[in-house]
Design a protein around this motif. Structure first.
Motif, short mmCIF file in Angstrom:
data_model
loop_
_atom_site.label_atom_id
_atom_site.label_comp_id
_atom_site.label_asym_id
_atom_site.label_seq_id
_atom_site.Cartn_x
_atom_site.Cartn_y
_atom_site.Cartn_z
N PHE A 111 -94.43 -18.98 -54.66
CA PHE A 111 -93.67 -17.76 -54.93
C PHE A 111 -93.70 -17.43 -56.43
N ALA A 112 -93.54 -18.47 -57.29
CA ALA A 112 -93.54 -18.23 -58.73
C ALA A 112 -94.90 -17.70 -59.21
N ILE A 113 -95.99 -18.25 -58.65
CA ILE A 113 -97.32 -17.80 -59.07
C ILE A 113 -97.54 -16.34 -58.68
N THR A 114 -97.20 -16.00 -57.45
CA THR A 114 -97.38 -14.61 -57.02
C THR A 114 -96.42 -13.67 -57.73
N ALA A 115 -95.20 -14.16 -58.03
CA ALA A 115 -94.26 -13.32 -58.77
C ALA A 115 -94.77 -13.05 -60.19
N ALA A 116 -95.37 -14.07 -60.82
CA ALA A 116 -95.93 -13.86 -62.16
C ALA A 116 -97.07 -12.84 -62.11
N TYR A 117 -97.90 -12.92 -61.07
CA TYR A 117 -98.97 -11.94 -60.91
C TYR A 117 -98.39 -10.53 -60.71
N ALA A 118 -97.31 -10.42 -59.90
CA ALA A 118 -96.70 -9.12 -59.66
C ALA A 118 -96.08 -8.56 -60.95
N VAL A 119 -95.50 -9.43 -61.78
CA VAL A 119 -94.93 -8.97 -63.06
C VAL A 119 -96.02 -8.44 -63.97
N LEU A 120 -97.15 -9.15 -64.02
CA LEU A 120 -98.26 -8.68 -64.85
C LEU A 120 -98.79 -7.34 -64.36
N GLN A 121 -98.84 -7.17 -63.03
CA GLN A 121 -99.28 -5.89 -62.50
C GLN A 121 -98.29 -4.77 -62.82
N SER A 122 -97.00 -5.10 -62.78
CA SER A 122 -96.00 -4.07 -63.09
C SER A 122 -96.04 -3.68 -64.57
N LEU A 123 -96.34 -4.66 -65.44
CA LEU A 123 -96.45 -4.32 -66.86
C LEU A 123 -97.64 -3.41 -67.13
N SER A 124 -98.70 -3.56 -66.35
CA SER A 124 -99.85 -2.68 -66.53
C SER A 124 -99.66 -1.32 -65.87
N GLY A 125 -98.57 -1.17 -65.10
CA GLY A 125 -98.25 0.11 -64.49
C GLY A 125 -98.97 0.41 -63.20
N SER A 126 -99.60 -0.60 -62.58
CA SER A 126 -100.34 -0.37 -61.34
C SER A 126 -99.81 -1.23 -60.20
N ALA A 127 -98.49 -1.43 -60.16
CA ALA A 127 -97.90 -2.30 -59.14
C ALA A 127 -97.10 -1.47 -58.14
N ASP A 128 -97.15 -1.89 -56.90
CA ASP A 128 -96.36 -1.30 -55.83
C ASP A 128 -95.28 -2.30 -55.44
N GLY A 139 -96.93 -15.88 -50.79
CA GLY A 139 -97.10 -17.06 -51.63
C GLY A 139 -96.18 -18.19 -51.21
N PHE A 140 -94.94 -17.86 -50.85
CA PHE A 140 -94.01 -18.89 -50.39
C PHE A 140 -94.51 -19.52 -49.08
N VAL A 141 -94.95 -18.69 -48.15
CA VAL A 141 -95.43 -19.20 -46.85
C VAL A 141 -96.66 -20.06 -47.04
N LEU A 142 -97.58 -19.63 -47.90
CA LEU A 142 -98.78 -20.42 -48.15
C LEU A 142 -98.45 -21.76 -48.79
N GLY A 143 -97.49 -21.80 -49.69
CA GLY A 143 -97.07 -23.07 -50.28
C GLY A 143 -96.52 -24.03 -49.25
N VAL A 144 -95.69 -23.52 -48.33
CA VAL A 144 -95.13 -24.37 -47.27
C VAL A 144 -96.24 -24.90 -46.36
N ILE A 145 -97.19 -24.04 -46.00
CA ILE A 145 -98.28 -24.46 -45.10
C ILE A 145 -99.22 -25.44 -45.80
#
Length: 307
Positions: A111-128, A139-145
């Protein structure tokens, strides 16, 4: 109240919280009574944790915080019996709940890795926002699996190491029995003289025998715990030989020969499955280079002779 007084109050509150956290962490890391007693027990250290090691339970500060999430993962995934068997096969000293806590930790890392990626995308202005939330949940589900797959890999690797150690340990047991020692004395000698995963399992069997469990029943329990047919057959053969008076040395020699033959057959099967993959570098790397070196001088010669 003036500003300096507010600063002093906030500083005291922060210092008090820091002291409480430090005291709690020190209490969690303090060695338990069982860990202090283990060095003085003769049979248990062969397969128990090292003295002074941190306990593998989830009763610490992190485990207490993640316990509700671990219970939720258990309710969603289920399969506690399968997890318990794989933990026994991997020789991990933890309960199913401890494993669920570690799954939650791996999920939080994903979850932290994907959240960091989402934050970087939001800073570049191209995040949904919807896609970012979906990626964090994924990311959380993949970590558990992935933690579950890692447990399966740990159990498989340990079983592979046991099969590699098995013929030598069986021959050592057979030699000790043929020299006149009883099953328990031979087992004690092999456990003291050998090391590895199979030796740890035999140390557990020896500890069960010395606590009053009959030899045949101790080996039967080992056969039930083991997830390998060869090891289970070996344990059952020793149990039957002890109960019925069959020559134990002959049984051990036969079991070691069976394991060597099974390993040989497995090696042949793996080589047959990898035959096509072994042809890939020959066809796509060596053969084109050979053809290039064979035809390139002719191409150069033709280019020099033609007007």
């Amino acid at each position: 109240m003036t500003q300096p007084w507010w600063g002093a109050l906030l500083g005291l509150t922060f210092a008090g919280g820091l002291l409480l956290v430090t005291a709690r962490v020190a209490a969690i890391r303090r060695p338990q009574l069982s860990l202090r007693v283990l060095p003085y027990l003769r049979d248990l250290p062969a397969f128990a944790r090292a003295p002074g090691a941190a306990p593998a339970t989830a009763d610490g500060l992190v485990g207490a915080l993640l316990r509700p999430a671990a219970d939720a993962v258990e309710r969603v995934l289920g399969g506690a019996e399968s997890v318990r068997r794989r933990l026994e096969r991997a020789a991990l000293d933890m309960s199913v709940h401890d494993f669920r806590v570690r799954q939650v930790v791996w999920g939080l890392v994903g979850f932290a890795i994907t959240a960091a990626y989402a934050v970087l995308q939001s800073l570049s202005g191209s995040a949904d926002l919807f896609i970012s939330v979906l990626l964090c949940a994924l990311g959380f589900v993949l970590g558990v699996i992935l933690r579950d797959y890692h447990l399966t890999g740990q159990a498989r690797d340990r079983e592979r190491r046991i099969l590699l150690e098995f013929p030598a340990v069986a021959e050592l047991l057979a030699l000790a029995v043929a020299a006149g020692e009883g099953p328990v004395a031979a087992l004690d000698r092999v456990v003291r003289r050998s090391g590895g995963e199979l030796s740890r399992d035999l140390a557990r069997v020896l500890a069960d025998v010395r606590t009053g469990v009959p030899v045949g029943e101790a080996f039967d329990q080992w056969a039930i715990r083991s997830g390998q047919p060869l090891v289970a057959r070996f344990a059952q053969g020793i149990a039957v030989a002890v109960e019925r008076g069959t020559p134990l040395a002959d049984v051990l020699h036969a079991q070691a020969a069976d394991v060597r033959e099974a390993g040989r057959r497995e090696l042949i099967e793996v080589a047959a499955r990898k035959e096509v993959l072994m042809m890939v570098p020959v066809v796509f790397l060596i053969l084109p280079v050979t053809v290039f070196f064979a035809f390139w001088p002719g191409v150069v010669g033709l280019s020099l002779t033609t007007p």
